[in-house]
Every structure is written in C-alpha cells, then in structure tokens.
Design a protein around this motif. Structure first.
Motif, PDB file in Angstrom:
ATOM      1  N   TYR A   1     -12.138   2.703  -7.970  1.00 24.28           N
ATOM      2  CA  TYR A   1     -12.186   3.780  -6.661  1.00 24.28           C
ATOM      3  C   TYR A   1     -13.554   3.582  -6.008  1.00 24.28           C
TER       4      TYR A   1
ATOM      5  N   ARG B   1      -5.313  -1.925  -3.460  1.00 27.28           N
ATOM      6  CA  ARG B   1      -5.636  -1.424  -2.140  1.00 27.28           C
ATOM      7  C   ARG B   1      -6.877  -2.339  -1.476  1.00 27.28           C
ATOM      8  N   ARG B   2      -7.809  -2.459  -2.504  1.00 27.01           N
ATOM      9  CA  ARG B   2      -9.031  -3.029  -2.501  1.00 27.01           C
ATOM     10  C   ARG B   2      -8.608  -4.436  -1.759  1.00 27.01           C
TER      11      ARG B   2
ATOM     12  N   PRO C   1      -5.807   1.303  -7.010  1.00 33.90           N
ATOM     13  CA  PRO C   1      -7.025   1.077  -6.167  1.00 33.90           C
ATOM     14  C   PRO C   1      -7.344  -0.206  -6.144  1.00 33.90           C
ATOM     15  N   ASP C   2      -7.197  -1.155  -7.177  1.00 31.50           N
ATOM     16  CA  ASP C   2      -7.574  -2.647  -6.960  1.00 31.50           C
ATOM     17  C   ASP C   2      -6.403  -3.084  -6.005  1.00 31.50           C
TER      18      ASP C   2
ATOM     19  N   ASP D   1     -14.640  -1.370   0.059  1.00 32.62           N
ATOM     20  CA  ASP D   1     -13.974  -2.402   0.708  1.00 32.62           C
ATOM     21  C   ASP D   1     -13.436  -1.908   1.910  1.00 32.62           C
ATOM     22  N   SER D   2     -13.008  -0.394   1.806  1.00 31.21           N
ATOM     23  CA  SER D   2     -12.621   0.309   3.023  1.00 31.21           C
ATOM     24  C   SER D   2     -13.791   0.175   4.082  1.00 31.21           C
TER      25      SER D   2
ATOM     26  N   GLU E   1     -12.812   0.302  -4.126  1.00 31.13           N
ATOM     27  CA  GLU E   1     -11.996   0.454  -3.008  1.00 31.13           C
ATOM     28  C   GLU E   1     -12.612   1.008  -1.984  1.00 31.13           C
TER      29      GLU E   1
ATOM     30  N   CYS F   1       0.906  -1.147   0.106  1.00 29.51           N
ATOM     31  CA  CYS F   1       0.115  -0.220   0.183  1.00 29.51           C
ATOM     32  C   CYS F   1       0.736   1.140  -0.038  1.00 29.51           C
TER      33      CYS F   1
ATOM     34  N   TYR G   1      -7.113  -4.717   1.721  1.00 28.71           N
ATOM     35  CA  TYR G   1      -7.979  -4.257   2.619  1.00 28.71           C
ATOM     36  C   TYR G   1      -8.737  -5.423   2.975  1.00 28.71           C
TER      37      TYR G   1
ATOM     38  N   SER H   1      -8.538   6.299   1.771  1.00 25.15           N
ATOM     39  CA  SER H   1      -9.161   5.737   0.700  1.00 25.15           C
ATOM     40  C   SER H   1     -10.465   6.372   0.469  1.00 25.15           C
TER      41      SER H   1
END
Length: 295
Positions: A280, A197-198, A194-195, A286-287, A283, A188, A201, A229
C-alpha cells in the motif's frame, strides 16, 4: 577494475560447480557485480552471457528458488548491455518466448520471463522490434486472465507492458495505447489489489508520454483512482499501547491550574503508532509519481 577479470574467472568456474549452493553464490555475485561495477562488467559480456543463457536453459523449471537466482543474474547483467546485447538477442528471446508459451512452465517461471523482458528492452530498445508482435501476443493472454491464482503473473505482465511503452518508439506503441488505457482502467475497477493498481499507474504514466493530448479524456478517471489510493486507509494497522495501566481515577486528572489536554474526536488516545503494509505504501508512492512522468 584491474582485479575484475580474475574474480570473474573464479565466478564463472563456480557457476559450473557440482554444489548448488556454490552456483547460487556465483549467480548472486554476477548480479551484484552488474549492479555495482558498471560499465566495466559489460566488457566481459562475451564470457558471461553464454554461460548465463545456457544456465537458465538448463535449470529445471520446477526449482523456482534456483531459477529466481538465475534470472536475477541474467536481468541485472543484460539491463546495462545496450547495443552489446544484439548478438545474444535471438537466443535470449527464444528462451523468454519458450517460457511464456510453454504449458509445462510453472507460473513462477513465466513471471521471471516476463520480468526479464523489462531488462531486455531497457538494453535493446528498437532491436527488440522483430520480437514485439510475439511478445505482445503472449503478454495479452496473461493480462486478460482474471483468475485469482494467476494474479501475480498478470501484475508482472502489466509492469512489463509499462516498460515496453516507456522504452519503445512512440509510433510503435501508439496504435495500442487506447486499448492499454482501457485495460488498465478496467482492471482497477474489477480487481482490488494494491500491486495491480501500482503497476497500472506506472502504465498510465508511460502511456501519457506516448499519447500526449490523446490521453486527456481519460485523465479524470485516472486521477480519481490515484486520489482514492492516496486517501485509502487500507493496509493501515494501528498499534495500541499494551503497557498502559488502568486506574479508576488518574492522579493528575483534576489538577487545578493545569490546561486540559484536548483529544480530537477522531484520535484514539490508546494508539501509539501505525504501520502500513509495503504494497500500500508502494501504491501511494506511485500515485504521487505517475502524474509527473508525462509532463
């Protein structure tokens, strides 16, 4: 369900057809049946699984579009097999591991193989354990590969790692959990995607169930990433009014007795809406979801 057997007979025949369009349609039908006709479809695993396994092995790895359809059917079918997957697991894992380690396999073929692992572990659970060390060895190589051209494969392997953590017994994954946490946090901070990071998470959420209180010392870093995010405006595209006419003096600009419309400093009156790229949005979703999973 009484009509399922004759329909499957036709589909299995179509899978042997000379024309690729017919075979593609048969693969799509198997995938759709697997999604929508549970649990009846799984009773025909003895007919369908050998065909799918042989088909995936026979497809030329350079034909990425056709290979994608073959894996679509395979993934959807095996995901709900449960213990019925056991007789096919040796052949299935041989196909998957061969694709992951082969230098001749395309990046897309490796992505599809890594994705299929998620469906297999959902069905196999602890039956996957004899193959777990080899799987982790191959996944680790792609997870640590930071080359831009390998990013999609790295992301897929990260997603698969989270599925493994979520489905295998806690004692199996616990020895790897700290290393996986560090991997996700490092990725990260190093990669702006973004994918990625998703998927990270999702991995954190799975690891929270494995590590329990042991993940506490990472929570501040993890939650900071998730909040960033959610606040990020990256991928947000404003749409401006295209048909707005320009007049030197608006007719209703100074009408006595009307309240003046106040426009906030951070608002642009010419903007009629916004769109956000799907990656996004996913992302941000999922955040929000990740902190709930480990509770």
């Amino acid at each position: 369900s009484s009509d399922l057997q004759p329909m499957l007979h036709l589909i299995c025949q179509a899978l042997r057809d000379d024309h690729v369009a017919v075979r593609n349609a048969a693969l799509f039908a198997i995938g759709q049946f697997s999604e929508n006709l549970q649990p009846d479809i799984t009773t025909f695993s003895d007919q369908i699984m050998p065909l799918l396994l042989n088909y995936v092995a026979a497809v030329e790895k350079s034909c990425s579009g056709h290979l994608t359809k073959a894996y679509y059917a395979l993934e959807n079918f095996v995901e709900n097999l449960g213990s019925k997957i056991e007789p096919y697991l040796p052949t299935l894992m041989e196909r998957i591991l061969t694709a992951l380690r082969s230098a001749d396999a395309s990046k897309r073929a490796k992505e599809l193989a890594a994705s299929a692992i998620g469906a297999i572990v959902n069905a196999a659970k602890e039956l996957l354990m004899p193959y777990f060390p080899a799987l982790m060895e191959h996944l680790k190589g792609y997870l640590l590969n930071t080359q831009d051209e390998m990013r999609s494969l790295q992301i897929q392997c990260l997603d698969t790692l989270g599925i493994l953590a979520r489905n295998l017994k806690k004692e199996v994954f616990l020895p790897l959990s700290e290393e996986c946490c560090q991997l996700g946090l490092n990725l990260c901070s190093q990669v702006d995607d973004p994918d990625l990071r998703r998927c990270t998470y999702g991995l954190f959420a799975a690891l929270s169930s494995v590590m329990e209180d042991g993940i506490a010392h990472h929570l501040e870093h993890m939650t900071t990433l998730m909040v960033l995010s959610l606040k990020s405006m990256e991928g947000v595209v404003p749409h401006y009014c295209e048909n707005k006419s320009f007049m030197l003096f608006d007719d209703d600009e100074e009408v006595i007795g009307e309240e003046e419309t106040v426009i906030e400093d951070d608002e642009d009156p010419d903007i009629e809406g916004y769109s956000v790229e799907n990656a996004y949005i996913d992302e941000k979703e999922d955040s929000c979801v990740a902190p709930e999973i480990g509770r």
